[in-house]
Design an enzyme around this catalytic site. Sequence first.
Site, PDB file in Angstrom:
ATOM      1  N   PHE A   1       6.197   2.129  -1.004  1.00 34.50           N
ATOM      2  CA  PHE A   1       7.368   1.954  -0.142  1.00 34.50           C
ATOM      3  C   PHE A   1       6.996   2.357   1.281  1.00 34.50           C
ATOM      4  O   PHE A   1       7.641   3.203   1.905  1.00 34.50           O
ATOM      5  CB  PHE A   1       8.541   2.796  -0.650  1.00 34.50           C
ATOM      6  CG  PHE A   1       8.976   2.452  -2.049  1.00 34.50           C
ATOM      7  CD1 PHE A   1       9.796   1.352  -2.279  1.00 34.50           C
ATOM      8  CD2 PHE A   1       8.567   3.199  -3.137  1.00 34.50           C
ATOM      9  CE1 PHE A   1      10.197   1.017  -3.563  1.00 34.50           C
ATOM     10  CE2 PHE A   1       8.966   2.876  -4.425  1.00 34.50           C
ATOM     11  CZ  PHE A   1       9.777   1.777  -4.643  1.00 34.50           C
TER      12      PHE A   1
ATOM     13  N   LYS B   1     -16.324  -5.774   5.829  1.00 38.94           N
ATOM     14  CA  LYS B   1     -15.201  -4.852   5.950  1.00 38.94           C
ATOM     15  C   LYS B   1     -15.619  -3.435   5.556  1.00 38.94           C
ATOM     16  O   LYS B   1     -15.270  -2.452   6.229  1.00 38.94           O
ATOM     17  CB  LYS B   1     -14.035  -5.323   5.077  1.00 38.94           C
ATOM     18  CG  LYS B   1     -12.778  -4.493   5.242  1.00 38.94           C
ATOM     19  CD  LYS B   1     -11.689  -4.917   4.270  1.00 38.94           C
ATOM     20  CE  LYS B   1     -11.048  -6.225   4.645  1.00 38.94           C
ATOM     21  NZ  LYS B   1      -9.845  -6.496   3.812  1.00 38.94           N
TER      22      LYS B   1
ATOM     23  N   CYS C   1       6.052  -8.099   3.589  1.00 32.25           N
ATOM     24  CA  CYS C   1       6.808  -7.668   2.411  1.00 32.25           C
ATOM     25  C   CYS C   1       8.113  -8.426   2.200  1.00 32.25           C
ATOM     26  O   CYS C   1       8.273  -9.128   1.200  1.00 32.25           O
ATOM     27  CB  CYS C   1       7.095  -6.163   2.507  1.00 32.25           C
ATOM     28  SG  CYS C   1       5.616  -5.134   2.427  1.00 32.25           S
TER      29      CYS C   1
END
Length: 450
Positions: free
Chosen positions: A155, A35, A266
């Site tokens: 958020f 990665k 989420c």
Amino acid sequence: MKIAVVGTGYVGLVTGTCFAEVGIDVTCIDIDQRKIDNLKQGILPIYEPGLEEMVTRNVAAGRLHFSTSLPESIQDADVAFIAVGTPPGEDGSADLKYVLAVARGIGENLNRHCVVVTKSTVPVGTAAKVRKEIEQALDTRGADIEFDVASNPEFLKEGAAIDDFLKPDRIVIGVASERAEEVMRKLYKPFLLNGHPIIFMDIPSAEMTKYAANSMLATKISFMNDIANLCEIMGADVNKVRLGIGSDARIGNKFIYPGIGYGGSCFPKDVKALIKTAAENGYQMQVLKAVESVNEDQKSVLFNKVQQHFGSNLAGKHLAVWGLSFKPKTDDMREAPSLVIIEKLLEAGCTVTAYDPVAMKEAQHTLGNRINYAKDQLSALIDADALLVVTEWPEFRSPNFDVVGRLLKQRVVFDGRNIYDAEEMEKAGFAYHCIGIRTKHREPAAHQTA
């Protein structure tokens, strides 16, 4: 100021890249060598609009670095973000082993004051566990090094994460010392110049804020889906109901669109984790249990409509599916309603051809070659008995319905996101099934060859 971000998944990569974008020196760390090698070449592990260009730009500017070495990267860091995964366990609780392993690694290599920040979504009380892991590692070394722990929940909306980070509605930070608050305020200063609010609070409150926010949004979605199902039974139009209640400022018009359930990394995980956290502390989250139950049922609504239209025996039917990701502008397939729908279609003996603008490669990890993957949205329709719209990608909103009708065997559309107008679809000769509007029972126009 220099920061380290441990974890190069969705949260870690967006966080590190956006901090680099405002001039901060950032090193993103991951134990996955492949990665990291790919990131150094500009190959990202996730799809997020605008992120690839931003990564390339900041790497070239020398502000964004990638490494597999936590010991080297933590040495000069003023702030270290923990942004690794917290996958749900079988009981719904968040698995903190990766978070605590990183905390231990930081304690084993810390050589100067650092603010260690949990960016991963973690249950209330996790910061205290992080502090304990670091303290134990320092004690083992016999090292007396001051550090602070903070909570800074994210958020970010998938598909709009860069704007969410650079132009946040609010920045929530939980701290336990004035020194930690000073460091975090300095770190976020570039984001405050345009008036974006920063809210400092105690650490448990910051940890709870993240779960409460996602659970409230999930609640709005499930509530609206519950209302939609009742509207359909009673003959009301949920789209009109949505407009009626959304004009009330106390309710608002966001997250009240009926559909086939929420998914992603989420909402499902966070609702489960908050229910589990409450149970562990002797409290039952009755509303959230209902939210979760409604959502699970809602993922089967579109399949149920297929059965109602064609009959319970679906063997031999061929269905076209538009959209695989759980929402537009992402390739995220986690908890996607499409997976539930497709599995039910396959179990019923159907064949499926699907198209998604970016998520087909990701879908193959779960669905493999059990379905067909089309090169474009129109190719998916060829000789299909019906079209199922599962994800509301913008390119699906205004197709040429004359072409759609000619490619399908029958003019039948099951719209799981209510993106078409029912009256217009019926005038065009389609049997149209959506969410929260009672369908007029009529025979669709048969396939016509040119």
